[in-house]
Structures are given as structure tokens and as C-alpha cells.
Design a protein around this motif. Sequence first.
Motif, PDB file in Angstrom:
ATOM      1  N   VAL A 456      -7.461   1.117 -18.913  1.00 55.73           N
ATOM      2  CA  VAL A 456      -6.324   2.023 -18.309  1.00 55.73           C
ATOM      3  C   VAL A 456      -5.063   1.159 -17.878  1.00 55.73           C
ATOM      4  O   VAL A 456      -5.086   0.689 -16.523  1.00 55.73           O
ATOM      5  N   PHE A 457      -4.237   1.001 -18.660  1.00 55.97           N
ATOM      6  CA  PHE A 457      -3.102  -0.024 -18.431  1.00 55.97           C
ATOM      7  C   PHE A 457      -1.990   0.987 -17.446  1.00 55.97           C
ATOM      8  O   PHE A 457      -1.611   2.076 -18.004  1.00 55.97           O
ATOM      9  N   LEU A 458      -1.590   0.432 -16.307  1.00 54.03           N
ATOM     10  CA  LEU A 458      -0.495   1.131 -15.693  1.00 54.03           C
ATOM     11  C   LEU A 458       1.013   0.663 -15.887  1.00 54.03           C
ATOM     12  O   LEU A 458       1.250  -0.929 -15.675  1.00 54.03           O
ATOM     13  N   ALA A 459       1.821   0.879 -16.495  1.00 56.15           N
ATOM     14  CA  ALA A 459       3.328   0.506 -16.732  1.00 56.15           C
ATOM     15  C   ALA A 459       4.075   1.333 -15.954  1.00 56.15           C
ATOM     16  O   ALA A 459       4.364   2.653 -15.883  1.00 56.15           O
ATOM     17  N   GLY A 460       4.763   0.556 -14.806  1.00 58.35           N
ATOM     18  CA  GLY A 460       5.599   1.130 -13.747  1.00 58.35           C
ATOM     19  C   GLY A 460       6.300   0.327 -12.897  1.00 58.35           C
ATOM     20  O   GLY A 460       6.525  -0.559 -13.378  1.00 58.35           O
ATOM     21  N   ASP A 461       6.727   0.804 -11.834  1.00 57.93           N
ATOM     22  CA  ASP A 461       7.813   0.119 -10.901  1.00 57.93           C
ATOM     23  C   ASP A 461       6.999  -0.113  -9.776  1.00 57.93           C
ATOM     24  O   ASP A 461       5.780   0.156  -9.637  1.00 57.93           O
ATOM     25  N   SER A 462       7.628  -0.425  -8.532  1.00 56.96           N
ATOM     26  CA  SER A 462       7.103  -0.749  -7.206  1.00 56.96           C
ATOM     27  C   SER A 462       6.380   0.380  -6.600  1.00 56.96           C
ATOM     28  O   SER A 462       5.716   0.330  -5.640  1.00 56.96           O
ATOM     29  N   THR A 463       6.690   1.800  -7.129  1.00 58.16           N
ATOM     30  CA  THR A 463       6.001   2.874  -6.469  1.00 58.16           C
ATOM     31  C   THR A 463       4.524   2.967  -7.099  1.00 58.16           C
ATOM     32  O   THR A 463       3.738   3.466  -6.525  1.00 58.16           O
ATOM     33  N   CYS A 464       4.393   2.092  -8.081  1.00 60.30           N
ATOM     34  CA  CYS A 464       2.873   1.956  -8.540  1.00 60.30           C
ATOM     35  C   CYS A 464       2.226   0.356  -8.196  1.00 60.30           C
ATOM     36  O   CYS A 464       1.023   0.580  -7.751  1.00 60.30           O
ATOM     37  N   LYS A 465       3.182  -0.541  -8.313  1.00 58.51           N
ATOM     38  CA  LYS A 465       2.745  -1.915  -7.593  1.00 58.51           C
ATOM     39  C   LYS A 465       3.767  -2.351  -6.720  1.00 58.51           C
ATOM     40  O   LYS A 465       4.676  -2.988  -7.170  1.00 58.51           O
ATOM     41  N   ASN A 466       3.580  -2.543  -5.419  1.00 54.97           N
ATOM     42  CA  ASN A 466       4.584  -2.710  -4.715  1.00 54.97           C
ATOM     43  C   ASN A 466       4.366  -4.334  -4.476  1.00 54.97           C
ATOM     44  O   ASN A 466       3.276  -4.828  -3.539  1.00 54.97           O
ATOM     45  N   GLY A 467       5.218  -5.105  -4.521  1.00 52.98           N
ATOM     46  CA  GLY A 467       5.051  -6.485  -4.242  1.00 52.98           C
ATOM     47  C   GLY A 467       3.824  -7.218  -5.363  1.00 52.98           C
ATOM     48  O   GLY A 467       3.847  -6.768  -6.397  1.00 52.98           O
ATOM     49  N   SER A 468       3.002  -7.770  -4.277  1.00 51.76           N
ATOM     50  CA  SER A 468       1.884  -8.341  -5.200  1.00 51.76           C
ATOM     51  C   SER A 468       0.771  -7.328  -5.154  1.00 51.76           C
ATOM     52  O   SER A 468      -0.332  -7.721  -5.505  1.00 51.76           O
ATOM     53  N   GLY A 469       0.877  -6.146  -4.676  1.00 53.97           N
ATOM     54  CA  GLY A 469      -0.063  -5.310  -4.565  1.00 53.97           C
ATOM     55  C   GLY A 469      -1.204  -5.347  -3.632  1.00 53.97           C
ATOM     56  O   GLY A 469      -2.222  -4.718  -3.723  1.00 53.97           O
ATOM     57  N   ASN A 470      -0.838  -6.156  -2.573  1.00 52.70           N
ATOM     58  CA  ASN A 470      -1.675  -6.199  -1.427  1.00 52.70           C
ATOM     59  C   ASN A 470      -1.431  -5.772  -0.326  1.00 52.70           C
ATOM     60  O   ASN A 470      -2.182  -6.029   0.701  1.00 52.70           O
ATOM     61  N   GLY A 471      -0.304  -4.997  -0.127  1.00 48.09           N
ATOM     62  CA  GLY A 471      -0.138  -4.252   1.107  1.00 48.09           C
ATOM     63  C   GLY A 471       0.663  -5.291   2.223  1.00 48.09           C
ATOM     64  O   GLY A 471       0.651  -4.968   3.342  1.00 48.09           O
ATOM     65  N   ALA A 472       1.048  -6.356   1.868  1.00 45.54           N
ATOM     66  CA  ALA A 472       1.501  -7.391   2.680  1.00 45.54           C
ATOM     67  C   ALA A 472       2.569  -7.176   3.740  1.00 45.54           C
ATOM     68  O   ALA A 472       2.856  -7.224   4.722  1.00 45.54           O
ATOM     69  N   ASN A 473       3.299  -6.114   2.890  1.00 45.01           N
ATOM     70  CA  ASN A 473       4.323  -5.570   3.996  1.00 45.01           C
ATOM     71  C   ASN A 473       4.201  -4.144   4.352  1.00 45.01           C
ATOM     72  O   ASN A 473       5.087  -3.243   4.764  1.00 45.01           O
ATOM     73  N   LYS A 474       2.900  -3.665   4.264  1.00 43.71           N
ATOM     74  CA  LYS A 474       2.370  -2.544   4.663  1.00 43.71           C
ATOM     75  C   LYS A 474       2.971  -1.233   3.785  1.00 43.71           C
ATOM     76  O   LYS A 474       2.908  -0.136   4.096  1.00 43.71           O
ATOM     77  N   GLN A 475       3.564  -1.470   2.797  1.00 43.89           N
ATOM     78  CA  GLN A 475       3.598  -0.783   1.623  1.00 43.89           C
ATOM     79  C   GLN A 475       2.974  -1.019   0.314  1.00 43.89           C
ATOM     80  O   GLN A 475       2.590  -2.095   0.105  1.00 43.89           O
ATOM     81  N   TRP A 476       2.500   0.139  -0.074  1.00 42.18           N
ATOM     82  CA  TRP A 476       1.371   0.296  -1.431  1.00 42.18           C
ATOM     83  C   TRP A 476       2.036   0.946  -2.480  1.00 42.18           C
ATOM     84  O   TRP A 476       2.440   2.114  -2.129  1.00 42.18           O
ATOM     85  N   GLY A 477       1.520   0.688  -3.698  1.00 41.66           N
ATOM     86  CA  GLY A 477       1.806   1.165  -4.811  1.00 41.66           C
ATOM     87  C   GLY A 477       0.548   2.054  -5.100  1.00 41.66           C
ATOM     88  O   GLY A 477      -0.509   1.607  -4.986  1.00 41.66           O
ATOM     89  N   TRP A 478       0.553   3.466  -5.664  1.00 44.97           N
ATOM     90  CA  TRP A 478      -0.586   3.844  -5.736  1.00 44.97           C
ATOM     91  C   TRP A 478      -1.552   3.311  -6.919  1.00 44.97           C
ATOM     92  O   TRP A 478      -2.749   3.351  -6.896  1.00 44.97           O
ATOM     93  N   GLY A 479      -0.932   2.403  -7.778  1.00 47.05           N
ATOM     94  CA  GLY A 479      -1.847   1.694  -8.938  1.00 47.05           C
ATOM     95  C   GLY A 479      -2.692   0.709  -7.921  1.00 47.05           C
ATOM     96  O   GLY A 479      -3.820   0.382  -8.822  1.00 47.05           O
ATOM     97  N   SER A 480      -2.690   0.416  -6.821  1.00 47.88           N
ATOM     98  CA  SER A 480      -3.537  -0.501  -6.214  1.00 47.88           C
ATOM     99  C   SER A 480      -4.808   0.120  -5.766  1.00 47.88           C
ATOM    100  O   SER A 480      -5.601  -0.438  -5.633  1.00 47.88           O
ATOM    101  N   PHE A 481      -4.878   1.432  -5.879  1.00 52.39           N
ATOM    102  CA  PHE A 481      -5.984   2.163  -5.483  1.00 52.39           C
ATOM    103  C   PHE A 481      -6.699   3.056  -6.526  1.00 52.39           C
ATOM    104  O   PHE A 481      -7.677   3.638  -6.439  1.00 52.39           O
ATOM    105  N   PHE A 482      -5.938   3.066  -7.635  1.00 54.02           N
ATOM    106  CA  PHE A 482      -6.506   4.043  -8.786  1.00 54.02           C
ATOM    107  C   PHE A 482      -7.725   3.861  -9.145  1.00 54.02           C
ATOM    108  O   PHE A 482      -8.466   4.936  -9.554  1.00 54.02           O
ATOM    109  N   GLN A 483      -8.140   2.664  -9.204  1.00 51.55           N
ATOM    110  CA  GLN A 483      -9.537   2.417  -9.783  1.00 51.55           C
ATOM    111  C   GLN A 483     -10.612   3.109  -8.710  1.00 51.55           C
ATOM    112  O   GLN A 483     -11.571   3.673  -9.441  1.00 51.55           O
ATOM    113  N   GLU A 484     -10.430   3.381  -7.670  1.00 54.43           N
ATOM    114  CA  GLU A 484     -11.032   4.102  -6.857  1.00 54.43           C
ATOM    115  C   GLU A 484     -11.269   5.478  -7.149  1.00 54.43           C
ATOM    116  O   GLU A 484     -12.157   6.045  -6.502  1.00 54.43           O
ATOM    117  N   TYR A 485     -10.385   6.208  -7.876  1.00 54.34           N
ATOM    118  CA  TYR A 485     -10.440   7.426  -8.216  1.00 54.34           C
ATOM    119  C   TYR A 485     -10.931   7.834  -9.569  1.00 54.34           C
ATOM    120  O   TYR A 485     -11.183   8.582 -10.188  1.00 54.34           O
TER     121      TYR A 485
END
Length: 683
Positions: A456-485
Amino acid sequence: MMKSIKNSIVVLVCAALFSLSASAQNNNQRPSRPDPSEGVKAVVERVYNYLNGCTPAALVDGNGKVIKDYSKIDRNTTYQKGDFGINTYEWGVTYSGMLQLSEVLGDKKYADYVYDRLNVIGKAYPHVKKYCDETGYSMRLTPLNTPKWLDDCGAMTAAMIKATLADPKRSKDFRALLDNWFIFTMYEEYRMSDGILARHRPVTNSVWLDDMYMGITPIAYRGVLSQRERGDLTQKYYNEAINQVLLFKKYLWVPEKKIYRHGWIESMGIHPDYHWARANGWAVLTMCDVLDAVPQSTQGWTEVRDLLVALLEGLAPYQSPEGTWHQLLDHNDTYLETSASAMFVYGYAHAINKGWIDKTAFQDIAKSGWAAVARQVNEIGQVENTCVGTGLGWTNTFYANRPVNVYAAHGYGPVLLAGAEMLKLYAAEKEARANMRPASGGFGPMVQRQEGKPMVFLAGDSTCKNGSGNGANKQWGWGSFFQEYMTDGVVVNNLAVGGLSSRTFYNRNWANLRDQIKEGDYVIIQFGHNDMAPLNTGRARGTLNGVGSEYETVVMEKNGAPEDVYSYGHYVRMMVRQTKMRGGIPIVVSPTPQNRWESNHKVQRFNETFNAWCEQVAKEEGVVYINVNELAGAAYDKMGKATAQKDYFADSVHTFEGGARLYCKTLADALKASKSPLGKYVK
């Protein structure tokens, strides 16, 4: 014996040093670079705490008792005493700074500060008007009813309009006052024969550079408000704002120095030619506001932008080694002044963020300027070395000898504005670093394909992957958790990249994703937030509106090369079709909601733009469409603005983990209810 002890000590010290070095290497320890945005936040927080504690929002009677029943207002009524007045032109700038910080930081306390005070002033207005009309007495609050000059109302009107645009419902108590003051600003303030805003001080037909901000900013933003509410006078206000900027250029711009003089006197053969720093700061703030408010299509907009750029270029050589600017720009023997320096920092950072000036050339001016301004904010949040109020002068010594004081209100708003804009600058840099592609041309850590499981490839912007996707700045994109769903029957590969639009993702990153697609894979496509940006300036990521196949050839500011720019729908359509060609299954998803509200229980939607365009492309291409913008928006409506901003939104677009998971749940539920075969993999 002594020599043996010394040798033993040397051996132990060397062993300890070696152990520490090895430990550091084993743990990959490196000195981490401090996040500069945290320093900015600390400064503006300090200023906020000081101002919130020393500027009460209340009216008092002649005995100093707080008035709760405004029908009791009389000639002795005044504002409750604090370190600063809450209804002054300086505080109009402070309110504008607070509003910007509230938006940038997603922290409502800054906006609350504004509405609490503006509503006190606004509620008083009808009672002051009634009292003045019935008695004819003058009182401290008379300017609410009958302002005498722009200082009484211009900057405050601008702040009230900005506050109304930000939240109309919270602004209803001062709307009548806003309208009264705007009528004075637009129609009753004195003008010279050619229409330029002018004064009778110190003599008739005096032009002050200060009046750019006092008069032009409220006119420009009234155009925005008119466009939202009525539309009938919108263009009139836009045209007037542009015209006033160009008139002030005619009288006060000094082209050989690329800075402004402070004033012009019609009756003088030789006009006062003193380059007061804060006057030039008023010009910087004004032109930034006009360029923000007035559409680029308005005649004269480009000329105003070029004038701002010229001013910023002209100011650069006058910056001192300390980072701030002198009271008289071209006199290094005058003191370094904080309020003007903060205005200039705001101008440089804002112009960089908007793409009006080259980032590489000017970012260090902004950064060193901010560092110097921040040093002028003391431990309790007072702004030091700010020049007090200053009229037109006839000598260098007049300006050079103006005193400074922490109670000079002019410094606080500019510091808040500069802080807000520097936070945007640092956030953009952080996003750019996170999104830098490795030398190999990949997207970062590869997600391994697992035999027998579709990707399942996700093509999007920072609302899907924020920065490196590790929440370093306390901001998260939804793609970082989508596997859990999803069940373990599929593998989620989040290849979204912050800061990209449908156009820039398609041009730069899509080929890498596309070439990994195998038959039976899924591609979720979600863009929109960055498609509203400029087409060829700054980060140049905007797209044309709609879904058509037409294009516009633009000349790219960064390199002068031509580029054909297509519609938003075109780029989404190309990704959909190329996915299908490879046997993949595309799913079109509308962008996430933004932290912009029509009311406390109604978040704004993209119904007439991205939602409609996504739906049309999906329908024409025969693929599944999920309207996350509406579905997540409904969830925000239900919980309300206060909860959403506290627990879900990190700023105007991005989310904390709670917001990211809300989008995951929303998308997962919608997939399960849809006709997409991906629905069977939802937990």
C-alpha cells in the motif's frame, strides 16, 4: 614510589578517556544541534507572560473600581491602569503579532489575549457614543466615537479586521467600532490634493512615513473583509491600498539610498532628510501586509513587491555587526534600536517565506537580526532599547537624542511579529532537511516487500508524512500509523514527502514510487495543501485550479527556465492512470482539514475546490474516492474548535498524534465501507 603512582594515574586517565570515547562511538553520540525554533518560542512566551500580566482588560470609574455595567460609563471612565494602554496604535501591532503567533503555534492563549481586550473596547463604544452625543463632554474614551487622527484608530482598525477574519463570531462585540473607525480612516482622515494621507502636524500638508501603517494596512485588509462579506467595494479598497503605497513612494522614497526619509513638508523648500529606522520599519510592515491582502492580479501589486524588495536590499548594508540597526540608519554614531530591528527581521523572514526574496542571500540577515532582537528581551519579558514615540524632526540630534525605555510600547508588537515569522522560517528549513533525498535517489529507509502481500503506497504531503515520520517535532502525519489500522495481509510503504504538491511530487518523486508498483498493489493519492502556493516563485509548487488539461507556461524564478504547469486534477489523473497501467489499484483521497474555522463547531472544508476536483477525477477514471476532508471535518465539528486545537492540531495544518490517528481511523472506516478491495485488509 611517587613515579609509580603518577604512572598509574596516567594509565587510569587514558583508560577512562578511551572508555568514554568508545562509549560515545558505540552509542553514536554526537552533539545535537539545538532547535532554533525552541529559542524563539521561549522569547515570545516570555513577552506574552509579561504583557498578559500587566495589561488588564477592564474599564474603571473615577475611583478606580472596575465597571461591569457599561451603561454606567461617564466622563471619568478610563481603562484600568497597566504598564501599557490596550487601545493605542502600538497595541494594534501587538494584537496583530499575537494573532499570528496563535496561528503559527496553534496556541489559543495568544488569540484570547487579543479578543479579551478588543471586546472590552468594542463593548464600550456604543455607550461612549451615547454619552458623548447626549452630553457633549470630552472624555478619555472619546476617540472611540470621534477619532482625531490615524494614531487614534488606524493600527487598531487593522488589528480588528484581522481578528474578524480569523474568527467572526468572537469579533461581534467590536464590529460596530471597527466600522466607525474604518469610515474615519478611509473617508475622513485628512488628505492632500492628490489623495495621499497627510497631517496638519507639525504644519499643514505634512507627510509622515508612519501613516503607511496607520492608514494603508486597514484599507488593504478591509478589502479582504469586504470580499468575504459583500464584495461590492473590494476592488476599491485594494486599488486604494496600492495607490497609497505608490504615493508614499513619490514623496518619501530615496532611490539612491534605497531607503525612506521620515517626512515631507509641503511648505519647506528643502524637506527634512532623516532616515529614521522605525519609520522605515512601518514601511516594511505595511508593504508586507498589502502584498498579503491584495491579490497579485491587482494593478500595481508587482510594483509594491519590487519596492519592498528594494527596501530590504537597501537596509541590508546598514545592519550592524551586532545584528540590529541604528536609530538613524545611516548614522553609526546613533544607538542600536530594537523596534525597527524587529520590524526589519519580520520583513526579511516574511519575504523569504513568501518567496519574494532569495533565501540564501537574506536568511542570515534575518537570523542574526532575530538573535540580536531576542537579546533585547529581558528575563521578565520586557523589550529593551526601544525608542519612545517620535514626531518629525529637523536635525540628526533630534532623533539621536530620543530616549529609550522598556515602557515604549512600540517594541512589543514587532518582536511578536518577528518571532512568528522566524518560526515559519525555521519550520520550513526543518521540513526541507527532512525531505532531502539521499544521494542514492531513494526516499529514505526502504520498506521491504513481503512475498504474497500487496504493498500500500502512500503518495502525499506532510499531513501524511511529517518530516522523517518519527514525530521528532511532536507533529505526525497519518501515514506513520496507517499500518496499525491494517492487517498484516498488506505492507504499508509511506513515500509521502512534506512540502510537496501534486505537481512537485509528480515531477520529482512519482517516478520512484511508480517504478515499484506491481500488480495488485494499492496507491493512495492525497494532495492539496501545497497546491495553493505560487506557480513560479519561492518553492514554486502551485497548480492551476480544476481538473482540465490546459496548462500555463511560467518562468521559474530560481533559474529562469520555463515550465508547463497543469491543473491539480491533471497531476492526480496522471498518477491514477500510471498506477492502473502497472496493475495497481489507485485510491483518490481529498486533503485533510486545515485548522481554520467558520465557527467554534464548524471547520472549513474544501468542498468547492479539492474535494470536488478529487471526486471528479475519481469518477472519470473509475476509481474509489474517499472524502477525508468532509469525514474528518465532521469529527472536528462534533468535538469543537477548543478540543481540536488543544489535542489534535499542532498548527494551521499539521497534527499531533491524536490528529494523525483520527485521519487513519477515518480513512480505514471509509475504506471498509467502500467498494475498494483494500477494505478487506482493514482491521
